[in-house]
Write an enzyme that holds these catalytic residues in place. Structure first.
Site, PDB file in Angstrom:
ATOM      1  N   CYS A  62      -3.837   0.516   6.338  1.00  0.00           N
ATOM      2  CA  CYS A  62      -4.169  -0.294   7.515  1.00  0.00           C
ATOM      3  C   CYS A  62      -4.954   0.543   8.516  1.00  0.00           C
ATOM      4  O   CYS A  62      -5.761   0.031   9.267  1.00  0.00           O
ATOM      5  CB  CYS A  62      -2.892  -0.839   8.153  1.00  0.00           C
ATOM      6  SG  CYS A  62      -1.678   0.444   8.522  1.00  0.00           S
TER       7      CYS A  62
ATOM      8  N   ASN B 179       0.791  -1.236   0.000  1.00  0.00           N
ATOM      9  CA  ASN B 179       0.000   0.000   0.000  1.00  0.00           C
ATOM     10  C   ASN B 179       0.820   1.282   0.000  1.00  0.00           C
ATOM     11  O   ASN B 179       0.485   2.228  -0.691  1.00  0.00           O
ATOM     12  CB  ASN B 179      -1.004  -0.010   1.153  1.00  0.00           C
ATOM     13  CG  ASN B 179      -0.348  -0.084   2.501  1.00  0.00           C
ATOM     14  OD1 ASN B 179       0.759  -0.610   2.642  1.00  0.00           O
ATOM     15  ND2 ASN B 179      -1.011   0.444   3.504  1.00  0.00           N
TER      16      ASN B 179
ATOM     17  N   GLY C 141       1.119  -7.031   6.809  1.00  0.00           N
ATOM     18  CA  GLY C 141       0.139  -7.591   5.888  1.00  0.00           C
ATOM     19  C   GLY C 141      -1.127  -7.983   6.626  1.00  0.00           C
ATOM     20  O   GLY C 141      -1.430  -7.448   7.704  1.00  0.00           O
TER      21      GLY C 141
ATOM     22  N   GLU D 197       2.627  -6.576  11.923  1.00  0.00           N
ATOM     23  CA  GLU D 197       1.839  -5.340  11.786  1.00  0.00           C
ATOM     24  C   GLU D 197       0.694  -5.662  10.852  1.00  0.00           C
ATOM     25  O   GLU D 197       0.887  -5.800   9.644  1.00  0.00           O
ATOM     26  CB  GLU D 197       2.706  -4.212  11.219  1.00  0.00           C
ATOM     27  CG  GLU D 197       3.816  -3.763  12.132  1.00  0.00           C
ATOM     28  CD  GLU D 197       3.326  -3.173  13.437  1.00  0.00           C
ATOM     29  OE1 GLU D 197       2.164  -2.705  13.502  1.00  0.00           O
ATOM     30  OE2 GLU D 197       4.092  -3.197  14.406  1.00  0.00           O
TER      31      GLU D 197
ATOM     32  N   GLU E 272       6.336  -0.499  15.287  1.00  0.00           N
ATOM     33  CA  GLU E 272       7.270  -0.079  14.249  1.00  0.00           C
ATOM     34  C   GLU E 272       7.456   1.420  14.385  1.00  0.00           C
ATOM     35  O   GLU E 272       6.617   2.123  14.925  1.00  0.00           O
ATOM     36  CB  GLU E 272       6.698  -0.393  12.869  1.00  0.00           C
ATOM     37  CG  GLU E 272       6.628  -1.867  12.608  1.00  0.00           C
ATOM     38  CD  GLU E 272       6.866  -2.211  11.143  1.00  0.00           C
ATOM     39  OE1 GLU E 272       6.069  -1.789  10.314  1.00  0.00           O
ATOM     40  OE2 GLU E 272       7.852  -2.917  10.865  1.00  0.00           O
TER      41      GLU E 272
HETATM   42  P1  NAD Z   1      -1.008  -9.925   2.432  1.00  0.00           P
HETATM   43  O1  NAD Z   1      -1.058 -10.556   3.772  1.00  0.00           O
HETATM   44  O2  NAD Z   1      -1.741 -10.549   1.309  1.00  0.00           O
HETATM   45  O3  NAD Z   1       0.506  -9.816   1.908  1.00  0.00           O
HETATM   46  C1  NAD Z   1       1.504  -9.120   2.627  1.00  0.00           C
HETATM   47  C2  NAD Z   1       2.860  -9.675   2.222  1.00  0.00           C
HETATM   48  O4  NAD Z   1       2.932 -11.029   2.653  1.00  0.00           O
HETATM   49  C3  NAD Z   1       3.101  -9.708   0.711  1.00  0.00           C
HETATM   50  O5  NAD Z   1       4.474  -9.487   0.468  1.00  0.00           O
HETATM   51  C4  NAD Z   1       2.732 -11.153   0.348  1.00  0.00           C
HETATM   52  O6  NAD Z   1       3.374 -11.608  -0.814  1.00  0.00           O
HETATM   53  C5  NAD Z   1       3.246 -11.876   1.574  1.00  0.00           C
HETATM   54  N1  NAD Z   1       2.603 -13.171   1.841  1.00  0.00           N
HETATM   55  C6  NAD Z   1       1.372 -13.600   1.494  1.00  0.00           C
HETATM   56  N2  NAD Z   1       1.196 -14.884   1.909  1.00  0.00           N
HETATM   57  C7  NAD Z   1       2.333 -15.254   2.541  1.00  0.00           C
HETATM   58  C8  NAD Z   1       2.766 -16.440   3.196  1.00  0.00           C
HETATM   59  N3  NAD Z   1       1.993 -17.516   3.277  1.00  0.00           N
HETATM   60  N4  NAD Z   1       3.990 -16.454   3.753  1.00  0.00           N
HETATM   61  C9  NAD Z   1       4.791 -15.373   3.707  1.00  0.00           C
HETATM   62  N5  NAD Z   1       4.451 -14.232   3.084  1.00  0.00           N
HETATM   63  C10 NAD Z   1       3.226 -14.164   2.517  1.00  0.00           C
HETATM   64  O7  NAD Z   1      -1.462  -8.421   2.630  1.00  0.00           O
HETATM   65  P2  NAD Z   1      -1.555  -7.266   1.535  1.00  0.00           P
HETATM   66  O8  NAD Z   1      -2.778  -7.467   0.723  1.00  0.00           O
HETATM   67  O9  NAD Z   1      -0.260  -7.061   0.855  1.00  0.00           O
HETATM   68  O10 NAD Z   1      -1.727  -6.007   2.478  1.00  0.00           O
HETATM   69  C11 NAD Z   1      -2.925  -5.663   3.065  1.00  0.00           C
HETATM   70  C12 NAD Z   1      -2.897  -5.932   4.545  1.00  0.00           C
HETATM   71  O11 NAD Z   1      -1.747  -5.347   5.153  1.00  0.00           O
HETATM   72  C13 NAD Z   1      -4.073  -5.313   5.234  1.00  0.00           C
HETATM   73  O12 NAD Z   1      -4.560  -6.220   6.194  1.00  0.00           O
HETATM   74  C14 NAD Z   1      -3.480  -4.087   5.897  1.00  0.00           C
HETATM   75  O13 NAD Z   1      -4.217  -3.593   6.967  1.00  0.00           O
HETATM   76  C15 NAD Z   1      -2.141  -4.606   6.297  1.00  0.00           C
HETATM   77  N6  NAD Z   1      -1.203  -3.512   6.578  1.00  0.00           N
HETATM   78  C16 NAD Z   1      -0.837  -3.290   7.873  1.00  0.00           C
HETATM   79  C17 NAD Z   1       0.010  -2.232   8.182  1.00  0.00           C
HETATM   80  C18 NAD Z   1       0.414  -1.957   9.618  1.00  0.00           C
HETATM   81  O14 NAD Z   1       1.359  -1.232   9.829  1.00  0.00           O
HETATM   82  N7  NAD Z   1      -0.274  -2.502  10.605  1.00  0.00           N
HETATM   83  C19 NAD Z   1       0.501  -1.423   7.159  1.00  0.00           C
HETATM   84  C20 NAD Z   1       0.119  -1.699   5.845  1.00  0.00           C
HETATM   85  C21 NAD Z   1      -0.732  -2.751   5.560  1.00  0.00           C
END
Ligand code: NAD
Length: 473
Positions: free
Chosen positions: A283, A151, A227, A249, A449
């Site tokens: 997020c 994002n 994520g 996070e 973080e």
């Molecule tokens: P996602 O969980 O689909 O992916 C995040 C990352 O994890 C990507 O690099 C993806 O390739 C990797 N990933 C996916 N499956 C995996 C696995 N089994 N093992 C290891 N890595 C894996 O999330 P997204 O769609 O990229 O991001 C959206 C999410 O991130 C939302 O829930 C959002 O709220 C969260 N987010 C949180 C913060 C925070 O600081 N709390 C900041 C930004 C985004």
């Protein structure tokens, strides 16, 4: 913008060992943008080996030296902010102004961490025994696996990579498959800034392949992940099994409360930017707007007219857009009403019109799951207690905001709302580089973080117990 985005291992571009590539489309118009390495376990293992090989020498550098190198990287990013932002715009479709702001935020994180080179304070303490001096020092963990979301590509990497390498770790970054080029840009800039080859490696590819391989590898000492909660849970279980340190996070279903004594124009301005900036892919996005009964109709009308003036920005991919549309359809079938938006914007690219729904039950799926898109829900309440109960009726607890003229209400809310960040009379926006950011409940595992709190993620405390003269003990 390069057409082929490889891995970066030991300072060199590395092609995927499988020879396979993934297509990356441009969210703004759906056209082909580039292809990225589809890495697997062998590519990940090579990156970890490279990181492990140089970690002891990197940790031997003093914190002041590492801080200076981090500063060089931050300054170089500042110099090349336009180039960085253009890559982010192409990969995400967000407006240039937003991407430039994110590049600047990443720079600020680097400058903040660099300053720790000449601070990095520990503590001295007492001992029950005579003639002892006891102090605490930070020590690196070793090799860090850094997995990031799409994002805000530059801050997402900056928040992890700067403190990770500053603390004397080496790292393997697995960026989101949606933003491979901005990660490569950052890591190549690091080399140019004097970060030694192998200290910051990048492995591109899918989460279930490259990401999972990084999490499962025995030689990764720390996994820091940004994520979704579902993926975070799997990572915690998997890396936790070998007792690796895990920092998560995760997502949010952030609420913004508008009380009946609030400045409504200010509240609506913040609600709109909290819900819809970056196409709601934050997020900390305000995906729940909780409004006091007495001002509900006025706030609803202002929100609907304000959202009509927004230019719809693309979301990251076609599947993400389809997932959001399907969730809206299910909510409507369950009795929710679409006040505005709810439909794909006609034309190229992956755009959902800013969407506001009302009359969804707090128990409905749409009230409880994170959509990570430009969709927000309105709820009515008649008291602060009711508002707090609704805010806390979520498995997430990342950020929350309240709009009120009452100091009592603001303080009460700050005390009772279950979240890692509370904002009064503003948006559910994140924090600044010197402020620890993170959530409670399913939004994280308690680590923060940014801020000096970030150093606690990337280092372990060691207690040094000094007995200056053994003859005296
Ligand atoms: P996602 O969980 O689909 O992916 C995040 C990352 O994890 C990507 O690099 C993806 O390739 C990797 N990933 C996916 N499956 C995996 C696995 N089994 N093992 C290891 N890595 C894996 O999330 P997204 O769609 O990229 O991001 C959206 C999410 O991130 C939302 O829930 C959002 O709220 C969260 N987010 C949180 C913060 C925070 O600081 N709390 C900041 C930004 C985004």
């Amino acid at each position: 913008m390069r057409d082929e985005i490889p891995n970066l291992i030991a300072g060199e571009p590395a092609l995927p060992l499988s020879g396979e590539w993934l297509d990356k489309l441009r969210p703004a118009d759906g056209a082909h943008l580039c292809r990225l390495a589809r890495s697997g376990a062998s590519d990940v293992a090579a990156a970890i080996t490279a990181a492990r090989a140089v970690q002891p020498a990197w940790a031997e550098r003093t914190p002041v030296e590492r801080g200076e190198i981090v500063r060089e990287l931050a300054l170089l990013l500042r110099e090349r902010r336009d180039e960085a932002a253009e890559i982010v715009v192409a990969e995400t479709g967000k407006p240039l102004e937003l991407a430039l702001g994110e590049a600047d935020a990443a720079v600020q994180m680097g400058l903040f961490v660099a300053g720790e080179g000449r601070r990095s304070y520990g503590r001295t303490t007492t001992s029950a025994m005579k003639h002892r001096t006891v102090l605490t020092v930070r020590q690196p963990l070793g090799v860090a696996g850094l997995i990031t979301s799409f994002n805000t590509p530059l801050p997402n990497i900056a928040w992890k990579a700067f403190p990770a390498i500053f603390c004397g770790n080496t790292a393997v970054v697995k960026p989101s498959e949606h933003v491979p080029a901005s990660a490569l840009f950052f890591a190549e800039l690091a080399l140019e800034a004097g970060v030694p080859a192998g200290v910051l490696n990048v492995v591109q590819g899918l989460g279930a392949e490259a990401g999972a391989a990084l999490v499962e590898h025995e030689d990764v000492d720390l996994v820091s992940f940004t994520g979704s909660a579902g993926t975070g849970r799997w990572i915690n279980e998997t890396a936790g099994r070998r007792l690796a340190k895990v920092c998560l996070e995760l997502g949010g279903k952030n609420a913004l409360v508008v009380c009946d004594d609030a400045d409504l124009d200010n509240a609506v301005r913040w609600a709109l930017s909290s819900a819809f900036s970056n196409a709601g892919q934050r997020c900390a996005a305000a995906s729940r707007i909780v409004v006091f009964e007495r001002v509900y109709d006025a706030v609803r009308d202002l929100l609907v007219s304000g959202s009509g003036e927004l230019k719809p920005e693309p979301v990251i991919s076609e599947p993400a857009l389809e997932r959001m549309l399907a969730a809206i359809d299910r909510a409507v079938a369950n009795g929710a009403r679409v006040l505005t938006g709810g439909e794909r914007v006609v034309g190229p690219g992956f755009r959902l019109a800013p969407t506001i729904l009302e009359e969804a039950s707090p128990a409905d799926e749409i009230s409880r799951t994170e959509l990570f898109g430009p969709v927000t829900l309105l709820y009515r309440v008649s008291s602060l207690d009711e508002a707090v109960a609704l805010v806390n009726d979520s498995r997430y607890g990342l950020t929350a905001a309240i709009h009120t003229a009452s100091l009592h209400r603001a303080l009460r809310f700050a005390e009772k709302a279950q979240a890692g960040v509370i904002v009064v009379n503003g948006g559910t926006h994140g924090s600044e580089p010197h402020m620890g950011f993170g959530g409670v409940k399913d939004s994280g595992t308690g680590w923060r973080e940014a801020g000096i709190e970030a150093l606690d993620v990337y280092s372990d405390w060691k207690i040094v117990n000094l007995i200056a003269d053994p003859a005296l003990t």
